[in-house]
Enzyme design. Structure first.
Site, PDB file in Angstrom:
ATOM      1  N   LYS A  22       0.828  -1.223   0.000  1.00  0.00           N
ATOM      2  CA  LYS A  22       0.000   0.000   0.000  1.00  0.00           C
ATOM      3  C   LYS A  22       0.850   1.256   0.000  1.00  0.00           C
ATOM      4  CE  LYS A  22      -1.502   1.542   4.063  1.00  0.00           C
ATOM      5  NZ  LYS A  22      -1.357   2.888   4.624  1.00  0.00           N
ATOM      6  N   ASN A  23       1.876   1.270   0.864  1.00  0.00           N
ATOM      7  CA  ASN A  23       2.636   2.509   1.024  1.00  0.00           C
ATOM      8  C   ASN A  23       3.637   2.763  -0.112  1.00  0.00           C
ATOM      9  OD1 ASN A  23       1.154   3.071   3.252  1.00  0.00           O
ATOM     10  ND2 ASN A  23       2.694   2.423   4.738  1.00  0.00           N
ATOM     11  N   ARG A  93      -3.596   9.482   4.185  1.00  0.00           N
ATOM     12  CA  ARG A  93      -2.295  10.125   4.340  1.00  0.00           C
ATOM     13  C   ARG A  93      -1.639  10.364   2.969  1.00  0.00           C
ATOM     14  NH1 ARG A  93      -0.971  13.136   8.116  1.00  0.00           N
ATOM     15  NH2 ARG A  93       1.221  13.630   8.063  1.00  0.00           N
ATOM     16  N   CYS A 117      -4.373   7.564   9.794  1.00  0.00           N
ATOM     17  CA  CYS A 117      -4.678   7.054  11.131  1.00  0.00           C
ATOM     18  C   CYS A 117      -4.212   8.024  12.197  1.00  0.00           C
ATOM     19  CB  CYS A 117      -3.987   5.707  11.320  1.00  0.00           C
ATOM     20  SG  CYS A 117      -4.791   4.378  10.413  1.00  0.00           S
ATOM     21  N   ARG A 122       1.281  14.345  13.132  1.00  0.00           N
ATOM     22  CA  ARG A 122       1.951  13.942  11.901  1.00  0.00           C
ATOM     23  C   ARG A 122       2.181  15.184  11.048  1.00  0.00           C
ATOM     24  NH1 ARG A 122      -1.030   8.546   9.773  1.00  0.00           N
ATOM     25  NH2 ARG A 122       0.945   8.222   8.715  1.00  0.00           N
ATOM     26  N   ASP A 125       6.085  19.592   8.164  1.00  0.00           N
ATOM     27  CA  ASP A 125       7.077  20.664   8.059  1.00  0.00           C
ATOM     28  C   ASP A 125       8.274  20.283   7.181  1.00  0.00           C
ATOM     29  OD1 ASP A 125       7.199  18.967  10.526  1.00  0.00           O
ATOM     30  OD2 ASP A 125       9.217  19.776  10.597  1.00  0.00           O
ATOM     31  N   GLN A 126       8.659  19.011   7.195  1.00  0.00           N
ATOM     32  CA  GLN A 126       9.815  18.609   6.379  1.00  0.00           C
ATOM     33  C   GLN A 126       9.466  18.574   4.890  1.00  0.00           C
ATOM     34  OE1 GLN A 126      12.957  18.349   7.851  1.00  0.00           O
ATOM     35  NE2 GLN A 126      11.644  19.171   9.456  1.00  0.00           N
TER      36      GLN A 126
HETATM   37  N1  EPU Z   1       7.536  14.026  10.783  1.00  0.00           N
HETATM   38  C1  EPU Z   1       7.761  15.340  11.067  1.00  0.00           C
HETATM   39  N2  EPU Z   1       7.666  16.239  10.069  1.00  0.00           N
HETATM   40  C2  EPU Z   1       7.375  15.883   8.793  1.00  0.00           C
HETATM   41  C3  EPU Z   1       7.145  14.536   8.485  1.00  0.00           C
HETATM   42  C4  EPU Z   1       7.236  13.613   9.523  1.00  0.00           C
HETATM   43  O1  EPU Z   1       8.035  15.706  12.214  1.00  0.00           O
HETATM   44  O2  EPU Z   1       7.307  16.761   7.924  1.00  0.00           O
HETATM   45  C5  EPU Z   1       7.660  13.029  11.863  1.00  0.00           C
HETATM   46  C6  EPU Z   1       6.343  12.328  12.167  1.00  0.00           C
HETATM   47  O3  EPU Z   1       5.555  13.055  13.082  1.00  0.00           O
HETATM   48  C7  EPU Z   1       6.822  10.999  12.726  1.00  0.00           C
HETATM   49  C8  EPU Z   1       8.115  10.733  11.948  1.00  0.00           C
HETATM   50  O4  EPU Z   1       8.508  11.997  11.412  1.00  0.00           O
HETATM   51  O5  EPU Z   1       7.147  11.152  14.071  1.00  0.00           O
HETATM   52  C9  EPU Z   1       7.979   9.739  10.815  1.00  0.00           C
HETATM   53  O6  EPU Z   1       6.907  10.100   9.947  1.00  0.00           O
HETATM   54  P1  EPU Z   1       6.903   9.718   8.422  1.00  0.00           P
HETATM   55  O7  EPU Z   1       6.819  10.955   7.617  1.00  0.00           O
HETATM   56  O8  EPU Z   1       8.009   8.754   8.138  1.00  0.00           O
HETATM   57  O9  EPU Z   1       5.520   8.927   8.298  1.00  0.00           O
HETATM   58  P2  EPU Z   1       4.372   9.119   7.235  1.00  0.00           P
HETATM   59  O10 EPU Z   1       4.966   9.370   5.884  1.00  0.00           O
HETATM   60  O11 EPU Z   1       3.335  10.025   7.761  1.00  0.00           O
HETATM   61  C10 EPU Z   1       4.417   6.616   6.534  1.00  0.00           C
HETATM   62  C11 EPU Z   1       3.404   5.526   6.406  1.00  0.00           C
HETATM   63  C12 EPU Z   1       2.981   5.071   7.796  1.00  0.00           C
HETATM   64  C13 EPU Z   1       4.205   4.594   8.551  1.00  0.00           C
HETATM   65  C14 EPU Z   1       5.269   5.700   8.586  1.00  0.00           C
HETATM   66  C15 EPU Z   1       6.577   5.267   9.230  1.00  0.00           C
HETATM   67  C16 EPU Z   1       2.267   6.061   4.352  1.00  0.00           C
HETATM   68  C17 EPU Z   1       1.055   6.547   3.672  1.00  0.00           C
HETATM   69  N3  EPU Z   1       2.248   6.026   5.669  1.00  0.00           N
HETATM   70  O12 EPU Z   1       3.757   7.662   7.221  1.00  0.00           O
HETATM   71  O13 EPU Z   1       2.121   3.974   7.589  1.00  0.00           O
HETATM   72  O14 EPU Z   1       3.842   4.273   9.884  1.00  0.00           O
HETATM   73  O15 EPU Z   1       5.545   6.134   7.242  1.00  0.00           O
HETATM   74  O16 EPU Z   1       7.099   4.169   8.551  1.00  0.00           O
HETATM   75  O17 EPU Z   1       3.250   5.681   3.705  1.00  0.00           O
HETATM   76  C18 EPU Z   1       0.254   2.579   7.959  1.00  0.00           C
HETATM   77  O18 EPU Z   1       0.445   2.094   6.843  1.00  0.00           O
HETATM   78  O19 EPU Z   1      -0.546   2.093   8.800  1.00  0.00           O
HETATM   79  C19 EPU Z   1       0.997   3.781   8.353  1.00  0.00           C
HETATM   80  C20 EPU Z   1       0.635   4.534   9.386  1.00  0.00           C
END
Ligand code: EPU
Length: 430
Positions: A22-23, A93, A117, A122, A125-126
């Protein structure tokens, strides 16, 4: 509302085919509009988050033809609006990947702030920092991100946190920027690599995906491609822990064993036997589960998406295990639900202290999010008696045919809608 009803206590035994990731599919589908040519994508998981993204992209003028439920042809040449603010997009997301792809191709995008979720704050900013470094202006107004640029120019970007989403989004925008972009402290997850391979197959020039420095040389245009999405590492891991928790013997097929190494290592520590084949992994749990400790980390560390599933299994290992969640701050919401089934888990900050019990007992419980929902189903399948798990729309966001695949392994589980259905299920199962 639909829920899963199950009777636990049977070891899961047999083989299960793992779907596409999915991701990986979310950014690959979003990136397929970066060319005006047609892009053919295969091994797409048939899950609701993907259907939502595809439906919302259609409303932008994207042409989609499904060959079957796992294959789609996408053509983005007729896009007539760069405003992607449908209500449904706010639920997922992956919607934020449309910022990177629309901004990269058209230098403009308005996209609803993403949902997903509720597992912690979440931030994006990055993502914003990366887009700005490439020359875009970013505003957040009325719940949407508005990104605009005269032109995008490659930049040297250091990510303050390792973020899957930000790495992917900035990589996508940089592909069509002028000059070279370097992303440092990049995420290394298999889906980051899969997206880079996909973009390279469209004519992009990305090197280093899978390491923490990604180098992207901008190209003027991308072209059509045919691409098969990698297997879902998290779905595979879920069935591997299901084997452990139910004392079963499960072979997960259509996987890349390398992507499962951190999961395999933990299962071995817990006393399971794990056998690796070219594209399959077999987990046999014939001995009592042993305790261990785990901390979630970015890849190649132990995935946060596996944390709940592993904790549900550790709850059945005699002794004390410690699970530390280092990625998201709100990912222990399943603990109260597991407690209804007799689990003994104490949460202190980002740590769960788990004292193993002999067996869970069936109960009526609620899935708080996607992965925690799957963990509760696994707990239900290992428990004595009947369990119902509601809010299964979360589980269906990311697991294709979850209950059917479990049935294929001998699980006594069905989807029910009413109390009467549940009674019928109970009578049938006995
Ligand atoms: N974060 C920041 N700033 C940003 C982006 C992220 O502070 O701009 C922080 C987040 O708050 C978190 C950490 O960085 O503490 C990691 O977040 P990341 O950006 O890696 O996660 P995401 O892209 O929001 C994806 C998956 C998640 C998975 C995470 C970590 C998708 C759609 N979602 O989320 O998947 O848990 O990476 O591997 O790819 C799931 O599939 O159930 C799911 C939640």
């Amino acid at each position: 509302m639909e829920e899963y009803a199950m009777k636990g206590g049977n070891p899961l035994v047999g083989e299960v085919e793992i779907s596409g990731a999915k991701n990986a599919a979310l950014p690959i589908i979003a990136a397929s509009i970066m060319t005006d040519d047609t892009v053919y994508i295969d091994n797409i998981p048939d899950v609701s988050d993907i259907r939502t993204l595809l439906d919302c992209m259609k409303k932008l003028g994207v042409n989609e033809k499904k060959k079957d439920k796992h294959s789609v042809a996408i053509n983005g040449s007729q896009i007539f609006t760069l405003v992607a603010d449908q209500e449904d997009l706010r639920k997922i997301r992956g919607s934020y990947y449309l910022i990177g792809t629309l901004l990269g191709k058209y230098k403009e995008a308005t996209v609803a702030l993403p949902g997903g979720c509720d597992i912690g704050s979440r931030g994006i900013d990055q993502h914003i920092k990366g887009f700005k470094a490439l020359g875009a202006t970013i505003k957040i107004e009325h719940g949407s991100v508005i990104a605009k640029a005269e032109k995008l120019v490659g930049a040297h970007i250091y990510m303050d946190v390792v973020s899957v989403g930000a790495t992917i989004n900035v990589m996508m925008a940089a592909v069509l920027a002028e000059g070279q972009t370097i992303i440092e402290n990049a995420a290394k997850e298999p889906h980051v690599v899969d997206l880079a391979n996909f973009l390279n197959s469209m004519g992009a020039n990305i090197k280093g995906a899978g390491t923490d420095v990604i180098r992207i040389k901008g190209v003027p245009t991308l072209h059509g491609t045919e691409y098969t999405i990698i297997p879902d590492q998290i779905e595979a891991g879920t069935f591997m822990f299901a084997a452990a928790a139910t004392k079963g013997d499960v072979t997960v097929k259509n996987v890349i064993p390398k992507h499962l190494e951190s999961i395999t290592a933990k299962l071995i520590e817990m006393g399971c036997e794990v056998e690796e084949f070219d594209d399959a992994v077999r987990v046999v749990a014939s001995k009592p589960l042993r305790t261990t400790h785990v901390k979630t980390l970015p890849y190649p560390g132990f995935p946060t998406d596996m944390q709940a599933v592993m904790a549900a299994s550790l709850g059945l290992a005699k002794g004390i295990s410690i699970v530390t969640e280092s990625i998201f701050e709100n990912r222990f919401r399943y603990v109260d639900e597991l407690a209804r089934m007799g689990a003994d888990i104490k949460v202190e900050g980002n740590t769960a202290i788990i004292t193993g019990v002999d067996q869970y007992t069936g109960a009526s419980i609620t899935a708080p999010d996607l992965r925690a929902g799957a963990a509760l189903v696994i707990a239900g399948l290992s428990a004595s008696g009947f369990t119902t798990v509601d809010n299964i729309q979360y589980i269906e966001r990311g697991y294709e045919n979850f209950h059917k695949k479990l049935q294929g392994l001998g699980a006594q589980i069905e989807k029910v809608e009413t109390e009467r259905d549940f009674k019928k299920f109970k009578l049938k199962i006995g």
